[in-house]
Scaffold this motif. Structure first.
Motif, PDB file in Angstrom:
ATOM      1  N   UNK A   1     106.040 -59.669 127.156  1.00  0.00           N
ATOM      2  CA  UNK A   1     106.060 -59.306 125.735  1.00  0.00           C
ATOM      3  C   UNK A   1     106.717 -57.951 125.518  1.00  0.00           C
ATOM      4  N   UNK A   2     106.407 -57.011 126.375  1.00  0.00           N
ATOM      5  CA  UNK A   2     106.990 -55.673 126.232  1.00  0.00           C
ATOM      6  C   UNK A   2     108.500 -55.694 126.471  1.00  0.00           C
ATOM      7  N   UNK A   3     108.963 -56.494 127.415  1.00  0.00           N
ATOM      8  CA  UNK A   3     110.403 -56.616 127.666  1.00  0.00           C
ATOM      9  C   UNK A   3     111.134 -57.252 126.494  1.00  0.00           C
ATOM     10  N   UNK A   4     110.403 -58.021 125.685  1.00  0.00           N
ATOM     11  CA  UNK A   4     110.984 -58.642 124.497  1.00  0.00           C
ATOM     12  C   UNK A   4     110.888 -57.698 123.288  1.00  0.00           C
ATOM     13  N   UNK A   5     110.620 -56.420 123.552  1.00  0.00           N
ATOM     14  CA  UNK A   5     110.494 -55.389 122.514  1.00  0.00           C
ATOM     15  C   UNK A   5     109.358 -55.648 121.538  1.00  0.00           C
ATOM     16  N   UNK A   6     108.305 -56.270 122.009  1.00  0.00           N
ATOM     17  CA  UNK A   6     107.107 -56.455 121.208  1.00  0.00           C
ATOM     18  C   UNK A   6     106.096 -55.374 121.584  1.00  0.00           C
ATOM     19  N   UNK A   7     105.209 -55.088 120.658  1.00  0.00           N
ATOM     20  CA  UNK A   7     104.186 -54.069 120.870  1.00  0.00           C
ATOM     21  C   UNK A   7     102.823 -54.754 120.947  1.00  0.00           C
TER      22      UNK A   7
ATOM     23  N   UNK B   1     102.816 -57.466 118.041  1.00  0.00           N
ATOM     24  CA  UNK B   1     103.585 -57.197 116.829  1.00  0.00           C
ATOM     25  C   UNK B   1     105.039 -56.941 117.180  1.00  0.00           C
ATOM     26  N   UNK B   2     105.912 -57.402 116.310  1.00  0.00           N
ATOM     27  CA  UNK B   2     107.318 -57.110 116.502  1.00  0.00           C
ATOM     28  C   UNK B   2     108.210 -58.156 115.874  1.00  0.00           C
ATOM     29  N   UNK B   3     109.493 -57.973 116.104  1.00  0.00           N
ATOM     30  CA  UNK B   3     110.504 -58.875 115.571  1.00  0.00           C
ATOM     31  C   UNK B   3     110.329 -60.267 116.176  1.00  0.00           C
ATOM     32  N   UNK B   4     110.116 -61.270 115.310  1.00  0.00           N
ATOM     33  CA  UNK B   4     109.954 -62.662 115.741  1.00  0.00           C
ATOM     34  C   UNK B   4     108.841 -62.847 116.775  1.00  0.00           C
ATOM     35  N   UNK B   5     107.758 -62.102 116.602  1.00  0.00           N
ATOM     36  CA  UNK B   5     106.659 -62.126 117.566  1.00  0.00           C
ATOM     37  C   UNK B   5     106.089 -63.530 117.787  1.00  0.00           C
ATOM     38  N   UNK B   6     105.955 -64.298 116.700  1.00  0.00           N
ATOM     39  CA  UNK B   6     105.367 -65.634 116.825  1.00  0.00           C
ATOM     40  C   UNK B   6     106.237 -66.517 117.723  1.00  0.00           C
TER      41      UNK B   6
ATOM     42  N   UNK C   1     100.916 -61.621 115.757  1.00  0.00           N
ATOM     43  CA  UNK C   1     100.318 -62.865 116.221  1.00  0.00           C
ATOM     44  C   UNK C   1      99.288 -62.559 117.292  1.00  0.00           C
ATOM     45  N   UNK C   2      98.499 -63.557 117.623  1.00  0.00           N
ATOM     46  CA  UNK C   2      97.472 -63.437 118.654  1.00  0.00           C
ATOM     47  C   UNK C   2      97.909 -64.245 119.866  1.00  0.00           C
ATOM     48  N   UNK C   3      97.712 -63.672 121.026  1.00  0.00           N
ATOM     49  CA  UNK C   3      97.945 -64.378 122.286  1.00  0.00           C
ATOM     50  C   UNK C   3      96.659 -64.297 123.095  1.00  0.00           C
TER      51      UNK C   3
END
Length: 87
Positions: free
Chosen positions: A26-32, A77-82, A5-7
């Motif tokens: 975002x990084x703490x939520x395991x997103x890249x 990008x990542x699990x449930x990123x949106x 997704x885009x932020x």
């Protein structure tokens, strides 16, 4: 589900120094963060981005706000990123 997704960190967030804090969330939520760029939106770009809101009382102010300074655009990008980014 792995998603992209885009932020967009709006100009007021950039001016107030919130970029690193938002990215850390975002990084703490395991997103890249797979792409990042700072850019100054032109009026027509902000207009197109928020075009679905045209005609609403806040539309012109939103477009002017988005063009008032640089934004930081992230592709995440990542699990449930949106869901995480919207959260």
């Amino acid at each position: 589900m792995n998603q992209q997704t885009v932020a967009i960190i709006k100009p007021d967030g950039v001016k107030k120094g919130f970029v690193d804090k938002i990215k850390q969330r975002y990084l703490k939520a395991d997103l890249e963060i797979v792409w990042e760029s700072q850019m100054q939106l032109e009026y027509w770009q902000a207009f197109r981005l928020y075009e679905e809101h045209a005609g609403r009382f806040y539309f012109e102010g939103l477009v002017l706000s988005m063009t008032s300074g640089p934004c930081v655009v992230l592709i995440i990008q990542g699990e449930n990123a949106i869901e995480v980014v919207r959260g």
